[in-house]
Design a protein around this motif. Structure first.
Motif, PDB file in Angstrom:
ATOM      1  N   GLY A 134       0.813  -1.213   0.000  1.00  0.00           N
ATOM      2  CA  GLY A 134       0.000   0.000   0.000  1.00  0.00           C
ATOM      3  C   GLY A 134       0.841   1.256   0.000  1.00  0.00           C
ATOM      4  N   THR A 135       1.875   1.264   0.827  1.00  0.00           N
ATOM      5  CA  THR A 135       2.719   2.446   0.941  1.00  0.00           C
ATOM      6  C   THR A 135       3.533   2.679  -0.329  1.00  0.00           C
ATOM      7  OG1 THR A 135       2.861   2.045   3.315  1.00  0.00           O
ATOM      8  CG2 THR A 135       4.450   3.569   2.394  1.00  0.00           C
ATOM      9  N   ALA A 179      -2.618   4.382  -2.875  1.00  0.00           N
ATOM     10  CA  ALA A 179      -3.948   3.912  -2.483  1.00  0.00           C
ATOM     11  C   ALA A 179      -4.610   3.054  -3.560  1.00  0.00           C
ATOM     12  CB  ALA A 179      -4.843   5.089  -2.127  1.00  0.00           C
ATOM     13  N   GLY A 180      -4.660   3.526  -4.786  1.00  0.00           N
ATOM     14  CA  GLY A 180      -5.376   2.806  -5.842  1.00  0.00           C
ATOM     15  C   GLY A 180      -4.751   1.467  -6.173  1.00  0.00           C
ATOM     16  N   ARG A 181      -3.454   1.476  -6.466  1.00  0.00           N
ATOM     17  CA  ARG A 181      -2.783   0.215  -6.809  1.00  0.00           C
ATOM     18  C   ARG A 181      -2.676  -0.692  -5.595  1.00  0.00           C
ATOM     19  NH1 ARG A 181       1.066   3.864 -10.215  1.00  0.00           N
ATOM     20  NH2 ARG A 181       1.659   4.408  -8.091  1.00  0.00           N
ATOM     21  N   GLY A 182      -2.515  -0.106  -4.400  1.00  0.00           N
ATOM     22  CA  GLY A 182      -2.478  -0.916  -3.180  1.00  0.00           C
ATOM     23  C   GLY A 182      -3.806  -1.625  -2.964  1.00  0.00           C
ATOM     24  N   PHE A 183      -4.908  -0.870  -3.129  1.00  0.00           N
ATOM     25  CA  PHE A 183      -6.238  -1.471  -3.010  1.00  0.00           C
ATOM     26  C   PHE A 183      -6.400  -2.607  -4.017  1.00  0.00           C
ATOM     27  CE2 PHE A 183     -10.494  -1.841  -4.762  1.00  0.00           C
ATOM     28  CZ  PHE A 183     -11.237  -2.153  -3.626  1.00  0.00           C
ATOM     29  N   LEU A 184      -6.056  -2.350  -5.272  1.00  0.00           N
ATOM     30  CA  LEU A 184      -6.218  -3.380  -6.311  1.00  0.00           C
ATOM     31  C   LEU A 184      -5.359  -4.608  -6.039  1.00  0.00           C
ATOM     32  CD1 LEU A 184      -6.386  -1.137  -9.511  1.00  0.00           C
ATOM     33  CD2 LEU A 184      -8.270  -2.407  -8.439  1.00  0.00           C
ATOM     34  N   SER A 185      -4.140  -4.411  -5.566  1.00  0.00           N
ATOM     35  CA  SER A 185      -3.257  -5.544  -5.243  1.00  0.00           C
ATOM     36  C   SER A 185      -3.856  -6.428  -4.165  1.00  0.00           C
ATOM     37  CB  SER A 185      -1.885  -5.050  -4.767  1.00  0.00           C
ATOM     38  OG  SER A 185      -1.152  -4.499  -5.808  1.00  0.00           O
ATOM     39  N   VAL A 230      -5.492   3.047   2.885  1.00  0.00           N
ATOM     40  CA  VAL A 230      -5.248   4.192   3.772  1.00  0.00           C
ATOM     41  C   VAL A 230      -3.764   4.543   3.819  1.00  0.00           C
ATOM     42  CG1 VAL A 230      -5.351   4.984   6.181  1.00  0.00           C
ATOM     43  CG2 VAL A 230      -7.320   3.833   5.146  1.00  0.00           C
ATOM     44  N   VAL A 231      -2.889   3.550   4.012  1.00  0.00           N
ATOM     45  CA  VAL A 231      -1.460   3.877   4.095  1.00  0.00           C
ATOM     46  C   VAL A 231      -0.945   4.367   2.742  1.00  0.00           C
ATOM     47  CG1 VAL A 231      -1.025   2.342   6.049  1.00  0.00           C
ATOM     48  CG2 VAL A 231      -0.562   1.513   3.732  1.00  0.00           C
ATOM     49  N   GLY A 232      -1.535   3.879   1.651  1.00  0.00           N
ATOM     50  CA  GLY A 232      -1.166   4.380   0.328  1.00  0.00           C
ATOM     51  C   GLY A 232      -1.530   5.839   0.155  1.00  0.00           C
ATOM     52  N   ALA A 233      -2.703   6.224   0.636  1.00  0.00           N
ATOM     53  CA  ALA A 233      -3.113   7.628   0.562  1.00  0.00           C
ATOM     54  C   ALA A 233      -2.209   8.501   1.431  1.00  0.00           C
ATOM     55  CB  ALA A 233      -4.573   7.773   0.999  1.00  0.00           C
ATOM     56  N   LEU A 234      -1.841   8.004   2.595  1.00  0.00           N
ATOM     57  CA  LEU A 234      -0.941   8.761   3.469  1.00  0.00           C
ATOM     58  C   LEU A 234       0.458   8.875   2.864  1.00  0.00           C
ATOM     59  CD1 LEU A 234      -2.050   7.367   6.947  1.00  0.00           C
ATOM     60  CD2 LEU A 234      -2.491   9.647   6.004  1.00  0.00           C
ATOM     61  N   ALA A 235       0.918   7.813   2.219  1.00  0.00           N
ATOM     62  CA  ALA A 235       2.239   7.856   1.566  1.00  0.00           C
ATOM     63  C   ALA A 235       2.261   8.907   0.465  1.00  0.00           C
ATOM     64  CB  ALA A 235       2.590   6.484   1.002  1.00  0.00           C
ATOM     65  N   ASP A 292       5.623   8.458   4.124  1.00  0.00           N
ATOM     66  CA  ASP A 292       6.669   7.444   4.052  1.00  0.00           C
ATOM     67  C   ASP A 292       8.062   8.058   3.915  1.00  0.00           C
ATOM     68  OD1 ASP A 292       6.207   8.420   1.510  1.00  0.00           O
ATOM     69  OD2 ASP A 292       6.469   6.481   0.524  1.00  0.00           O
ATOM     70  N   ARG A 293       8.193   9.367   4.114  1.00  0.00           N
ATOM     71  CA  ARG A 293       9.468  10.047   3.880  1.00  0.00           C
ATOM     72  C   ARG A 293      10.345  10.154   5.122  1.00  0.00           C
ATOM     73  NH1 ARG A 293       5.997  10.222   0.119  1.00  0.00           N
ATOM     74  NH2 ARG A 293       6.416  11.227  -1.854  1.00  0.00           N
ATOM     75  N   SER A 294       9.763  10.016   6.312  1.00  0.00           N
ATOM     76  CA  SER A 294      10.568  10.100   7.534  1.00  0.00           C
ATOM     77  C   SER A 294      10.251   8.915   8.435  1.00  0.00           C
ATOM     78  CB  SER A 294      10.287  11.403   8.283  1.00  0.00           C
ATOM     79  OG  SER A 294       9.047  11.333   8.966  1.00  0.00           O
ATOM     80  N   MET A 295      11.193   8.627   9.316  1.00  0.00           N
ATOM     81  CA  MET A 295      11.017   7.479  10.210  1.00  0.00           C
ATOM     82  C   MET A 295       9.804   7.662  11.122  1.00  0.00           C
ATOM     83  SD  MET A 295      14.936   6.494  11.160  1.00  0.00           S
ATOM     84  CE  MET A 295      14.481   5.053  12.099  1.00  0.00           C
ATOM     85  N   LEU A 296       9.649   8.836  11.686  1.00  0.00           N
ATOM     86  CA  LEU A 296       8.554   9.060  12.627  1.00  0.00           C
ATOM     87  C   LEU A 296       7.189   8.957  11.938  1.00  0.00           C
ATOM     88  CD1 LEU A 296       7.804   9.674  15.517  1.00  0.00           C
ATOM     89  CD2 LEU A 296       7.996  12.105  15.002  1.00  0.00           C
TER      90      LEU A 296
END
Length: 193
Positions: free
Chosen positions: A65-66, A70-76, A114-119, A124-128
């Protein structure tokens, strides 16, 4: 240059967007994400007293997902679920079809989205931020999986939590730690190219 000016360059894309755009790319990424999840599901350890094993499946689903968005993660993850329901033996421990743990797979579809949309917004750019993203994704998986487990097995809510959540918390913390290092590092390497 201020951080506010730099932020738009960091957002709006996911790792998969670094590849040349095409429908073939997107189809390959969706198939690859489903296959990765299926392979990771084979890394499974039974949990005494639980019908749900510890697997690499949740980590793969959140990573898919990340990395894909979101779209490709959902489809996968939807492809992974549909193929498993149709008999492809790539759910945990080489199983297929509906099982008490199927709710976790449904949760993975939602979590990958959800994590794909957040990425795409730079999570997904920082550790925190990556740690928070992964923990949110895992919480979504449990929010669907644990009630489903209770429903199909007749367990009480407390028993479903004891069998379907508590034994997995340490492993999920380790998976989040892996993602915290892996994805921000991948972005740093990609930005150096």
């Amino acid at each position: 240059m201020s951080t506010a000016a730099a932020t738009p360059a960091l957002t709006g894309r996911v790792l998969a967007d670094l590849l040349p755009a095409s429908r073939v790319r997107d189809a390959a990424l969706v198939l690859g994400g489903a296959a990765l999840t299926g392979l990771a599901a084979q890394i499974a350890l039974p949990v005494p007293g639980s019908p749900v094993p510890v697997t690499g499946q949740t980590f793969a689903a959140l990573l898919v997902g990340t990395a894909l968005g979101a779209g490709r993660g959902f489809l996968s993850l939807a492809l992974y679920a549909v193929a498993g329901l149709a008999g492809m033996p790539w759910f945990a421990q080489g199983t297929s079809g509906v099982a008490p743990s199927f709710g976790y797979i449904l949760g993975m579809i939602l979590a990958a989205t959800v994590v794909g949309a957040l990425a795409r917004r730079g999570a997904d750019r920082s550790m925190l931020r990556m740690a928070g993203t992964m923990l949110l994704g895992e919480a979504i998986i449990y929010a669907v999986g644990v009630p489903y487990l209770a429903l199909v097995t007749g367990m009480s809510a407390a028993a479903a939590i004891a069998a379907g959540l508590t034994p997995f918390l340490i492993g999920d913390a380790l998976k989040a730690a892996l993602a915290m290092g892996a994805l921000p590092t991948a972005w740093k390497l990609a930005d150096k190219r």
